[in-house]
Scaffold this motif. Structure first.
Motif, PDB file in Angstrom:
ATOM      1  N   ILE A 106      34.702  79.913  55.801  1.00  0.00           N
ATOM      2  CA  ILE A 106      35.181  79.982  54.409  1.00  0.00           C
ATOM      3  C   ILE A 106      35.937  81.301  54.223  1.00  0.00           C
ATOM      4  CG2 ILE A 106      34.500  80.027  51.975  1.00  0.00           C
ATOM      5  CD1 ILE A 106      32.130  78.212  52.729  1.00  0.00           C
ATOM      6  N   ASP A 107      37.217  81.174  53.925  1.00  0.00           N
ATOM      7  CA  ASP A 107      38.104  82.351  53.895  1.00  0.00           C
ATOM      8  C   ASP A 107      38.390  82.843  52.478  1.00  0.00           C
ATOM      9  OD1 ASP A 107      38.453  82.288  56.736  1.00  0.00           O
ATOM     10  OD2 ASP A 107      39.802  80.587  56.473  1.00  0.00           O
ATOM     11  N   GLY A 108      37.595  82.410  51.527  1.00  0.00           N
ATOM     12  CA  GLY A 108      37.814  82.885  50.170  1.00  0.00           C
ATOM     13  C   GLY A 108      37.494  81.814  49.162  1.00  0.00           C
ATOM     14  N   ALA A 109      37.979  82.015  47.936  1.00  0.00           N
ATOM     15  CA  ALA A 109      37.623  81.084  46.859  1.00  0.00           C
ATOM     16  C   ALA A 109      38.793  80.851  45.922  1.00  0.00           C
ATOM     17  CB  ALA A 109      36.442  81.634  46.068  1.00  0.00           C
ATOM     18  N   LEU A 110      38.852  79.624  45.439  1.00  0.00           N
ATOM     19  CA  LEU A 110      39.708  79.300  44.295  1.00  0.00           C
ATOM     20  C   LEU A 110      38.743  79.189  43.113  1.00  0.00           C
ATOM     21  CD1 LEU A 110      42.457  78.589  43.102  1.00  0.00           C
ATOM     22  CD2 LEU A 110      42.118  76.234  43.849  1.00  0.00           C
ATOM     23  N   VAL A 111      38.962  80.042  42.127  1.00  0.00           N
ATOM     24  CA  VAL A 111      37.989  80.206  41.043  1.00  0.00           C
ATOM     25  C   VAL A 111      38.612  79.719  39.745  1.00  0.00           C
ATOM     26  CG1 VAL A 111      36.542  81.885  39.831  1.00  0.00           C
ATOM     27  CG2 VAL A 111      37.156  82.280  42.238  1.00  0.00           C
ATOM     28  N   GLY A 112      37.912  78.845  39.028  1.00  0.00           N
ATOM     29  CA  GLY A 112      38.409  78.359  37.744  1.00  0.00           C
ATOM     30  C   GLY A 112      37.797  79.159  36.598  1.00  0.00           C
ATOM     31  N   GLY A 113      36.736  78.631  36.013  1.00  0.00           N
ATOM     32  CA  GLY A 113      36.146  79.208  34.800  1.00  0.00           C
ATOM     33  C   GLY A 113      35.930  80.714  34.841  1.00  0.00           C
ATOM     34  N   VAL A 114      35.368  81.206  35.925  1.00  0.00           N
ATOM     35  CA  VAL A 114      35.038  82.639  35.993  1.00  0.00           C
ATOM     36  C   VAL A 114      36.301  83.511  36.078  1.00  0.00           C
ATOM     37  CG1 VAL A 114      33.867  84.383  37.428  1.00  0.00           C
ATOM     38  CG2 VAL A 114      32.715  82.247  36.896  1.00  0.00           C
ATOM     39  N   SER A 115      37.429  82.920  36.461  1.00  0.00           N
ATOM     40  CA  SER A 115      38.652  83.734  36.561  1.00  0.00           C
ATOM     41  C   SER A 115      39.151  84.172  35.190  1.00  0.00           C
ATOM     42  CB  SER A 115      39.747  82.978  37.312  1.00  0.00           C
ATOM     43  OG  SER A 115      40.254  81.904  36.550  1.00  0.00           O
ATOM     44  N   LEU A 116      38.570  83.620  34.132  1.00  0.00           N
ATOM     45  CA  LEU A 116      38.955  84.030  32.766  1.00  0.00           C
ATOM     46  C   LEU A 116      38.166  85.251  32.314  1.00  0.00           C
ATOM     47  CD1 LEU A 116      39.085  80.449  31.211  1.00  0.00           C
ATOM     48  CD2 LEU A 116      41.035  81.891  31.845  1.00  0.00           C
ATOM     49  N   ARG A 117      37.247  85.716  33.155  1.00  0.00           N
ATOM     50  CA  ARG A 117      36.449  86.913  32.822  1.00  0.00           C
ATOM     51  C   ARG A 117      36.662  87.945  33.929  1.00  0.00           C
ATOM     52  NH1 ARG A 117      33.234  82.432  31.557  1.00  0.00           N
ATOM     53  NH2 ARG A 117      31.871  82.652  33.362  1.00  0.00           N
ATOM     54  N   ALA A 118      37.464  88.947  33.606  1.00  0.00           N
ATOM     55  CA  ALA A 118      37.962  89.870  34.640  1.00  0.00           C
ATOM     56  C   ALA A 118      36.843  90.545  35.420  1.00  0.00           C
ATOM     57  CB  ALA A 118      38.869  90.918  33.994  1.00  0.00           C
ATOM     58  N   GLU A 119      35.819  91.008  34.727  1.00  0.00           N
ATOM     59  CA  GLU A 119      34.759  91.750  35.426  1.00  0.00           C
ATOM     60  C   GLU A 119      34.034  90.848  36.425  1.00  0.00           C
ATOM     61  OE1 GLU A 119      34.002  94.866  35.776  1.00  0.00           O
ATOM     62  OE2 GLU A 119      35.638  95.430  34.422  1.00  0.00           O
ATOM     63  N   GLU A 120      33.707  89.631  35.965  1.00  0.00           N
ATOM     64  CA  GLU A 120      32.996  88.702  36.863  1.00  0.00           C
ATOM     65  C   GLU A 120      33.905  88.275  38.023  1.00  0.00           C
ATOM     66  OE1 GLU A 120      30.718  85.489  34.991  1.00  0.00           O
ATOM     67  OE2 GLU A 120      30.868  86.632  33.144  1.00  0.00           O
ATOM     68  N   PHE A 121      35.172  88.071  37.716  1.00  0.00           N
ATOM     69  CA  PHE A 121      36.125  87.714  38.769  1.00  0.00           C
ATOM     70  C   PHE A 121      36.168  88.823  39.824  1.00  0.00           C
ATOM     71  CE2 PHE A 121      40.637  87.506  40.289  1.00  0.00           C
ATOM     72  CZ  PHE A 121      40.592  86.234  40.857  1.00  0.00           C
ATOM     73  N   SER A 122      36.135  90.074  39.346  1.00  0.00           N
ATOM     74  CA  SER A 122      36.230  91.197  40.286  1.00  0.00           C
ATOM     75  C   SER A 122      34.987  91.298  41.170  1.00  0.00           C
ATOM     76  CB  SER A 122      36.474  92.513  39.541  1.00  0.00           C
ATOM     77  OG  SER A 122      35.298  92.944  38.900  1.00  0.00           O
ATOM     78  N   VAL A 123      33.848  90.797  40.674  1.00  0.00           N
ATOM     79  CA  VAL A 123      32.640  90.795  41.523  1.00  0.00           C
ATOM     80  C   VAL A 123      32.837  89.808  42.686  1.00  0.00           C
ATOM     81  CG1 VAL A 123      30.161  90.292  41.583  1.00  0.00           C
ATOM     82  CG2 VAL A 123      31.141  91.479  39.603  1.00  0.00           C
ATOM     83  N   ILE A 124      33.501  88.706  42.410  1.00  0.00           N
ATOM     84  CA  ILE A 124      33.787  87.733  43.483  1.00  0.00           C
ATOM     85  C   ILE A 124      34.763  88.351  44.493  1.00  0.00           C
ATOM     86  CG2 ILE A 124      34.804  85.465  43.974  1.00  0.00           C
ATOM     87  CD1 ILE A 124      33.780  84.569  41.186  1.00  0.00           C
TER      88      ILE A 124
END
Ligand code: PEP
Length: 253
Positions: A221-239
């Motif tokens: 697994i080389d990464g993620a395509l993120v939907g819902g959480v990508s609308l929250r910058a801080e949580e997205f940055s944790v990913i």
């Protein structure tokens, strides 16, 4: 790679603010290919926000003709030269808007022809999984894309996102083992049929800060395509940070 698919969310002003917040939140993290995919109306403005940050810009869809009487569509020629990538074949396009496998293939080819990197999304419904046809479905979706190609594209120019339909926006994430099994199969299939190497394969479907690290710990697994959480910058940055840690772990393994 961690890419945020904003879907049909945010006004232009909200999108600009979100892009600024994402850039600030991921600025200390290196080694991860980070992209945001805002709605079409936002792309030009957000391009200015991303300038010099390393965060790349993607479109959530694209049409496959360069110009003409195709009301409401956006062509790859319109995005070429300033937008970095396109997403084609997202399950919402396939299932809500009736997009066929061959149309996804045409969008893939048209994007590459205009120098746009492409993320092609594939994945099975829950009925297809229950019927044991997951591998057949992802193979069919990929083969339809390749049927449109005259020569195999370089593996650097495209990315696959494995997104089980039953996991998208449902809060029901595939287990790391389920995701790994299909992602490994996808890589094997692509290598065997078309290419010397294999492109990066992302997992998508209810990825959150809580489950990202365990998904990224899987070898394929080389990464993620993120939907819902990508609308929250801080949580997205944790990913994004979890991806950076996984990369560091792979380098020392
Ligand atoms: C997606 O839309 O590609 C997606 C994976 O959504 P979510 O993360 O909300 O499940």
């Amino acid at each position: 790679m961690v890419a945020g698919n904003w879907k049909m969310n945010t006004t232009v002003d909200e999108g600009i603010a979100l892009a600024q917040a994402v850039c600030a939140a991921v600025s200390g993290t290196t080694g991860v290919d980070v992209a945001v995919l805002p709605p079409f109306t936002h792309l030009w403005a957000i391009r200015q926000v991303l300038e010099g940050t390393g965060v790349r810009l993607g479109a959530q869809d694209v049409f496959y003709r360069d110009s003409g009487a195709f009301t409401g569509e956006i062509s790859p020629a319109m995005l070429a030269g300033w937008c970095d990538l396109t997403l084609v074949g997202h399950s919402e396009r396939r299932h809500l808007f009736g997009e066929r496998d061959d149309e996804v293939g045409k969008k893939f080819v048209a994007s590459l022809a205009h120098g746009l990197e492409v993320i092609v999304a594939v994945g099975e419904t829950s009925d297809e999984r229950d019927a044991g046809s997951t591998f057949d479905v992802v193979e069919r979706q990929l083969d339809a894309v390749f049927a449109e190609l005259e020569t195999p594209p370089s593996v650097d120019d495209w990315v696959i996102a494995y997104e089980p339909v039953w996991a998208i926006g449902t809060g029901r994430t595939a287990t790391p083992e389920q995701a790994q099994e299909v992602v490994a199969h996808i890589k094997q299939h692509v290598r065997a049929r078309y290419l010397d190497g294999a492109p990066r394969v992302l997992y998508g479907g209810s990825v959150t800060p809580a489950n990202a690290a365990s998904l990224f710990a899987e070898p394929d697994i080389d990464g993620a395509l993120v939907g819902g959480v990508s609308l929250r910058a801080e949580e997205f940055s944790v990913i994004v940070a979890a991806a950076a840690e996984a990369i560091a772990g792979r380098a020392t393994a």
